[in-house]
Motif scaffolding. Structure first.
Motif, PDB file in Angstrom:
ATOM      1  N   ALA A   1      21.830  44.979  36.896  1.00  0.00           N
ATOM      2  CA  ALA A   1      21.399  44.029  37.984  1.00  0.00           C
ATOM      3  C   ALA A   1      21.086  44.517  39.399  1.00  0.00           C
ATOM      4  O   ALA A   1      19.952  44.539  39.793  1.00  0.00           O
ATOM      5  N   PRO A   2      22.020  45.569  39.762  1.00  0.00           N
ATOM      6  CA  PRO A   2      21.513  46.067  40.871  1.00  0.00           C
ATOM      7  C   PRO A   2      19.955  47.254  40.900  1.00  0.00           C
ATOM      8  O   PRO A   2      19.459  47.190  41.787  1.00  0.00           O
TER       9      PRO A   2
ATOM     10  N   LEU B   1      28.705  51.140  41.887  1.00  0.00           N
ATOM     11  CA  LEU B   1      29.481  50.088  42.444  1.00  0.00           C
ATOM     12  C   LEU B   1      29.540  48.891  41.558  1.00  0.00           C
ATOM     13  O   LEU B   1      30.655  48.195  41.485  1.00  0.00           O
ATOM     14  N   ALA B   2      28.634  48.672  40.820  1.00  0.00           N
ATOM     15  CA  ALA B   2      28.741  47.159  39.995  1.00  0.00           C
ATOM     16  C   ALA B   2      29.361  47.755  38.784  1.00  0.00           C
ATOM     17  O   ALA B   2      29.885  46.859  38.135  1.00  0.00           O
ATOM     18  N   ILE B   3      29.817  48.782  38.440  1.00  0.00           N
ATOM     19  CA  ILE B   3      30.442  49.192  37.367  1.00  0.00           C
ATOM     20  C   ILE B   3      32.152  49.152  37.784  1.00  0.00           C
ATOM     21  O   ILE B   3      33.099  49.069  36.932  1.00  0.00           O
TER      22      ILE B   3
ATOM     23  N   CYS C   1      34.332  47.579  49.996  1.00  0.00           N
ATOM     24  CA  CYS C   1      33.972  48.749  49.352  1.00  0.00           C
ATOM     25  C   CYS C   1      32.531  49.433  50.124  1.00  0.00           C
ATOM     26  O   CYS C   1      32.214  50.632  50.213  1.00  0.00           O
ATOM     27  N   ALA C   2      31.421  48.392  50.155  1.00  0.00           N
ATOM     28  CA  ALA C   2      30.260  48.897  50.507  1.00  0.00           C
ATOM     29  C   ALA C   2      30.611  49.339  52.095  1.00  0.00           C
ATOM     30  O   ALA C   2      29.825  50.445  52.608  1.00  0.00           O
ATOM     31  N   GLY C   3      31.276  48.765  52.780  1.00  0.00           N
ATOM     32  CA  GLY C   3      31.776  49.037  54.201  1.00  0.00           C
ATOM     33  C   GLY C   3      32.389  50.671  54.181  1.00  0.00           C
ATOM     34  O   GLY C   3      32.144  51.260  55.130  1.00  0.00           O
ATOM     35  N   ALA C   4      33.110  50.822  53.239  1.00  0.00           N
ATOM     36  CA  ALA C   4      33.819  52.084  53.211  1.00  0.00           C
ATOM     37  C   ALA C   4      33.150  53.079  52.788  1.00  0.00           C
ATOM     38  O   ALA C   4      32.979  54.204  53.277  1.00  0.00           O
ATOM     39  N   LEU C   5      32.053  52.780  51.995  1.00  0.00           N
ATOM     40  CA  LEU C   5      30.846  53.709  51.609  1.00  0.00           C
ATOM     41  C   LEU C   5      30.009  53.945  52.659  1.00  0.00           C
ATOM     42  O   LEU C   5      29.690  55.086  52.952  1.00  0.00           O
ATOM     43  N   ALA C   6      29.800  53.154  53.539  1.00  0.00           N
ATOM     44  CA  ALA C   6      28.862  53.335  54.998  1.00  0.00           C
ATOM     45  C   ALA C   6      29.841  54.119  55.722  1.00  0.00           C
ATOM     46  O   ALA C   6      28.982  55.048  56.564  1.00  0.00           O
ATOM     47  N   LEU C   7      31.087  54.135  55.717  1.00  0.00           N
ATOM     48  CA  LEU C   7      31.731  55.104  56.863  1.00  0.00           C
ATOM     49  C   LEU C   7      31.709  56.610  56.280  1.00  0.00           C
ATOM     50  O   LEU C   7      31.708  57.314  57.226  1.00  0.00           O
ATOM     51  N   ILE C   8      31.520  56.787  55.032  1.00  0.00           N
ATOM     52  CA  ILE C   8      31.474  58.329  54.627  1.00  0.00           C
ATOM     53  C   ILE C   8      29.915  58.761  54.325  1.00  0.00           C
ATOM     54  O   ILE C   8      29.743  59.982  54.124  1.00  0.00           O
ATOM     55  N   TRP C   9      29.057  57.747  54.088  1.00  0.00           N
ATOM     56  CA  TRP C   9      27.528  58.220  53.528  1.00  0.00           C
ATOM     57  C   TRP C   9      26.742  57.565  54.561  1.00  0.00           C
ATOM     58  O   TRP C   9      26.515  56.164  54.802  1.00  0.00           O
ATOM     59  N   LYS C  10      25.971  58.580  55.307  1.00  0.00           N
ATOM     60  CA  LYS C  10      24.871  58.054  56.234  1.00  0.00           C
ATOM     61  C   LYS C  10      23.982  57.077  55.477  1.00  0.00           C
ATOM     62  O   LYS C  10      23.417  56.084  56.060  1.00  0.00           O
TER      63      LYS C  10
ATOM     64  N   LEU D   1      24.473  47.015  48.437  1.00  0.00           N
ATOM     65  CA  LEU D   1      25.575  47.572  48.029  1.00  0.00           C
ATOM     66  C   LEU D   1      26.656  46.595  47.657  1.00  0.00           C
ATOM     67  O   LEU D   1      27.219  46.408  46.622  1.00  0.00           O
ATOM     68  N   THR D   2      26.682  45.475  48.760  1.00  0.00           N
ATOM     69  CA  THR D   2      27.486  44.552  48.550  1.00  0.00           C
ATOM     70  C   THR D   2      27.428  43.520  47.369  1.00  0.00           C
ATOM     71  O   THR D   2      28.145  43.019  46.485  1.00  0.00           O
ATOM     72  N   LEU D   3      26.136  43.205  47.300  1.00  0.00           N
ATOM     73  CA  LEU D   3      25.369  42.331  46.276  1.00  0.00           C
ATOM     74  C   LEU D   3      25.573  42.927  44.911  1.00  0.00           C
ATOM     75  O   LEU D   3      25.979  42.236  43.856  1.00  0.00           O
ATOM     76  N   ALA D   4      25.091  44.344  44.859  1.00  0.00           N
ATOM     77  CA  ALA D   4      25.359  45.321  43.706  1.00  0.00           C
ATOM     78  C   ALA D   4      26.880  45.101  43.284  1.00  0.00           C
ATOM     79  O   ALA D   4      27.109  44.925  41.761  1.00  0.00           O
TER      80      ALA D   4
END
Length: 179
Positions: A10-11, A34-36, A70-79, A90-93
């Motif tokens: 899907a993503p 993230l979908a997994i 989780c998408a927000g946490a990923l944004a904190l560590i990945w530009k 990422l949230t939708l995924a």
């Protein structure tokens, strides 16, 4: 639950539909991972956490809120995940996992609305065969599951991605000046 392969579809279809100009291949791959991730909650069984518990299988990890966190946490560590489009993708995924699980014909529903509501829900129609866990995947039932997923998830995702890709290519071609 659909198989982990299908959760990634899907993503990836959304990324292809959006195009590389909007969703980079790295971001698409992160979305597929993230979908997994929500199915990592099966580890809870080893710690005595019941299937129907909030942190059991198809519980909190399958919710919209958890996907956003989780998408927000990923944004904190990945530009690359720091734009609004990347965050939404990422949230939708990740949220697609719980949504796909609601389409299956077995198990408990998904707690999509956790932490506001722990109710496990199914979609009004459940056409996707639930995947066997473990070695059962390599059985006749596992083959039935894959055929069900092909029909109800893979082919529609392929059609969506193909139509969007074709529309983008057609529009791009039509916009070019003629010699």
């Amino acid at each position: 639950m659909p198989t982990i392969f299908t959760h990634a579809v899907a993503p990836l279809a959304i990324a292809v539909a959006a195009g590389r100009g909007h969703i980079s291949p790295k971001l698409a791959l992160a979305g597929a991972v993230l979908a997994i991730v929500p199915d990592a909650d099966v580890v809870a069984f080893r710690f005595g956490i019941d299937y129907a518990d909030t942190w059991g299988h198809r519980g909190a990890t399958h919710s919209f809120v958890f996907a956003g966190l989780c998408a927000g946490a990923l944004a904190l560590i990945w530009k690359e995940a720091r734009s609004l489009l990347a965050f939404v993708f990422l949230t939708l995924a990740m949220a697609s996992h719980g949504l796909l699980d609601t389409l299956t014909d077995g198990g408990l529903g998904a707690a999509l609305y956790w932490p506001f509501d722990n109710t496990r829900i199914f979609a009004p129609e459940t056409p996707v065969r639930v995947s066997p866990i473990g070695r059962g995947f390599f059985s006749a039932r596992g083959a039935e599951t894959m055929l069900s997923e092909l029909r109800w998830i893979w082919l529609p995702c392929l059609a969506l991605a193909g139509l969007a890709w074709g529309a983008r290519k057609g529009l791009g071609h039509a916009a070019r000046p003629r010699d």
